[in-house]
Each structure stands twice: as C-alpha cells, then as structure tokens.
Scaffold this motif. Structure first.
Motif, PDB file in Angstrom:
ATOM      1  N   GLY A   1       3.659  -9.370  14.482  1.00  0.00           N
ATOM      2  CA  GLY A   1       3.677  -8.272  13.503  1.00  0.00           C
ATOM      3  C   GLY A   1       2.353  -8.037  12.808  1.00  0.00           C
ATOM      4  O   GLY A   1       2.289  -7.287  11.833  1.00  0.00           O
ATOM      5  N   TYR A   2       1.269  -8.667  13.298  1.00  0.00           N
ATOM      6  CA  TYR A   2      -0.058  -8.405  12.730  1.00  0.00           C
ATOM      7  C   TYR A   2      -0.683  -7.177  13.397  1.00  0.00           C
ATOM      8  O   TYR A   2      -0.504  -6.956  14.598  1.00  0.00           O
ATOM      9  N   ILE A   3      -1.421  -6.445  12.587  1.00  0.00           N
ATOM     10  CA  ILE A   3      -2.138  -5.294  13.130  1.00  0.00           C
ATOM     11  C   ILE A   3      -3.368  -5.790  13.878  1.00  0.00           C
ATOM     12  O   ILE A   3      -4.110  -6.643  13.382  1.00  0.00           O
TER      13      ILE A   3
ATOM     14  N   GLY B   1      -6.371  -9.470   9.579  1.00  0.00           N
ATOM     15  CA  GLY B   1      -5.638 -10.711   9.313  1.00  0.00           C
ATOM     16  C   GLY B   1      -4.579 -10.476   8.256  1.00  0.00           C
ATOM     17  O   GLY B   1      -4.096  -9.355   8.087  1.00  0.00           O
ATOM     18  N   ASP B   2      -4.237 -11.538   7.536  1.00  0.00           N
ATOM     19  CA  ASP B   2      -3.218 -11.423   6.488  1.00  0.00           C
ATOM     20  C   ASP B   2      -3.891 -10.993   5.184  1.00  0.00           C
ATOM     21  O   ASP B   2      -4.669 -11.762   4.590  1.00  0.00           O
ATOM     22  N   ALA B   3      -3.608  -9.789   4.760  1.00  0.00           N
ATOM     23  CA  ALA B   3      -4.316  -9.241   3.598  1.00  0.00           C
ATOM     24  C   ALA B   3      -4.047 -10.067   2.346  1.00  0.00           C
ATOM     25  O   ALA B   3      -4.961 -10.320   1.555  1.00  0.00           O
ATOM     26  N   GLY B   4      -2.811 -10.500   2.147  1.00  0.00           N
ATOM     27  CA  GLY B   4      -2.481 -11.306   0.961  1.00  0.00           C
ATOM     28  C   GLY B   4      -3.242 -12.616   0.956  1.00  0.00           C
ATOM     29  O   GLY B   4      -3.826 -13.015  -0.054  1.00  0.00           O
TER      30      GLY B   4
ATOM     31  N   MET C   1      -1.827  -2.952   4.222  1.00  0.00           N
ATOM     32  CA  MET C   1      -1.496  -2.924   5.645  1.00  0.00           C
ATOM     33  C   MET C   1      -0.175  -2.199   5.887  1.00  0.00           C
ATOM     34  O   MET C   1       0.865  -2.587   5.357  1.00  0.00           O
TER      35      MET C   1
ATOM     36  N   ALA D   1       2.044  -2.035   8.659  1.00  0.00           N
ATOM     37  CA  ALA D   1       2.230  -2.695   9.969  1.00  0.00           C
ATOM     38  C   ALA D   1       3.474  -2.129  10.674  1.00  0.00           C
ATOM     39  O   ALA D   1       3.393  -1.095  11.327  1.00  0.00           O
TER      40      ALA D   1
HETATM   41  N1  URA Z   1       0.373  -7.704   6.854  1.00  0.00           N
HETATM   42  C1  URA Z   1      -0.902  -8.180   6.837  1.00  0.00           C
HETATM   43  O1  URA Z   1      -1.356  -8.695   5.831  1.00  0.00           O
HETATM   44  N2  URA Z   1      -1.643  -8.087   7.961  1.00  0.00           N
HETATM   45  C2  URA Z   1      -1.168  -7.501   9.078  1.00  0.00           C
HETATM   46  O2  URA Z   1      -1.901  -7.444  10.082  1.00  0.00           O
HETATM   47  C3  URA Z   1       0.153  -7.032   9.078  1.00  0.00           C
HETATM   48  C4  URA Z   1       0.900  -7.140   7.945  1.00  0.00           C
END
Ligand code: URA
Length: 209
Positions: A192-194, A199-202, A133, A135
């Motif tokens: 700060g999410y796209i 979502g949260d890639a991690g 991501m 962002a």
């Molecule tokens: N990092 C993520 O994992 N997702 C986002 O949308 C933005 C930053």
C-alpha cells in the motif's frame, strides 16, 4: 466530477524532490513539508471570492479587495496530516483546525474513526482536508464522508503525492470534491505504499519507524 489539480509550480516541484529523497533527514523533511504545504495553500486559495473594502492609504481613500465568503477550516487526517497544518496556517492564520483520526479494522478492512474534533460551524466553512499521501484513498474518502455526515458541504482535498488508485477512489465516492496535489506517482506496491513516493510520511515527519 471533481477536478484534479496537479501543480507544476517550480518551487513546489523542487522542494518535493528533496522531500522524496531518502537522504533528507527528519528536520529538513518536516520543514520542507511545511513549506510545500504553504505554497500549495496559495494555489488552493486562488479562487476565494473577494469583496470591495474602502480603506484609507496614507495618501487617499481607495476601494481595496479583501477575502469574502465562507470562512475556512483545515482538517488534517492523523497523523501525517499534522505535518501540513503549520504551513497552511502561515497563509490562512484565521482558519480553524479540526482533526480526524482513522484506523483500518483488521477484520472488515474498513476505516473506523477513532478521533474527530471539528469546528462547531463546520457546515458553514470551506474545508480543506490535508494528508501528505493519497494512497488507496480509503482514509481520505472516509474522512470526507465523516465531514459530510456532520454537515460539511464544501470540501477540498490537498495532498502532496497521490497514486492513481487514490484519486479514483475519492472521485468515485465524492465527485463534488476537488483534489490538489503536487505529484501523481506510478502505482501502489503490495504493502500500500506509493511508488516511487517518499516512504512513510508519518515516520519521516516524526522520526519514528
Ligand atoms: N502512507 C504513507 O505514508 N506513504 C505511502 O506511500 C502510502 C501511505
């Protein structure tokens, strides 16, 4: 100004739609990120130089082509970048892998490096920084700067999804770095999410929350 390459390859776009889908579970998400990373590695290596190499086929001698020029290095930004490493290594198994970890200082909001382990000959390698991501672009811009501070001269950035703000930030600070992405989304939200993003890639890669 560095170039921005947005791949329109149908396989990548197809798989990206499953990566984005909230119904996709951890195992499939991880496998798909690996597959898309492999396909993107194919795109990003398109301009690698070739050199003639005499070989012997079962029938005759011939002059074949082999990759020449600089050796490659893959630099995942911790933690989500780890999800892309195996896919890239499937196509470029000889690449060395360095790691950069950053956190945001709660006071200054500046990215601070907490981990950095790189190949020793980083200045001689073509480096591909990977992070799913892009962002705000803060981590990517800082990671690229850390690599340059250690002598890296040739850097590309490969992400799955970018926000326009992230692309602008990297271009502002590193106009020599080409960016490879599978999708450019609409915006960043207040956290700060796209958006629409994935979502949260991690968390999605590692099954955390
Ligand atoms: N990092 C993520 O994992 N997702 C986002 O949308 C933005 C930053």
């Amino acid at each position: 100004m560095g170039n921005v390459y947005v791949t329109d390859h149908p396989l990548i776009q197809h798989k990206l739609s499953y990566i984005r889908d909230v119904k996709t579970g951890t195992k499939d998400f991880r496998d798909l990120v690996e597959e898309v990373s492999m396909l993107m590695a194919y795109e990003i290596t398109r301009d690698l130089p070739l050199a003639d190499k005499p070989i012997q086929t079962p029938l005759c001698e011939m002059t074949a082509k082999q990759i020449a020029g600089k050796k490659l290095g893959i630099i995942p930004i911790l933690r989500a970048g780890l999800g892309m490493v195996d896919g890239v290594l499937r196509l470029i198994p000889a690449a060395k892998v360095g790691h950069v970890g950053l956190y945001r200082d709660p006071e200054t909001l500046e990215p601070v490096e907490y981990y950095c382990k790189l190949p020793t000959d980083v200045e001689e390698r073509e480096l591909i920084v990977i992070d799913p991501m892009l962002a705000t672009g803060g981590s990517a811009a800082a990671a690229i700067q850390f690599l340059k501070d250690r002598g890296a001269q040739n850097i590309k950035l490969m992400c799955l999804i970018a926000a326009p703000e992230g692309i602008a930030k990297v271009q502002e600070h590193h106009d020599d770095v080409d960016i490879y992405i599978a999708g450019v989304d609409e915006k960043l939200n207040e956290k700060g999410y796209i958006v629409p993003g994935l979502g949260d890639a991690g968390d999605r890669l590692f099954g955390t929350k």
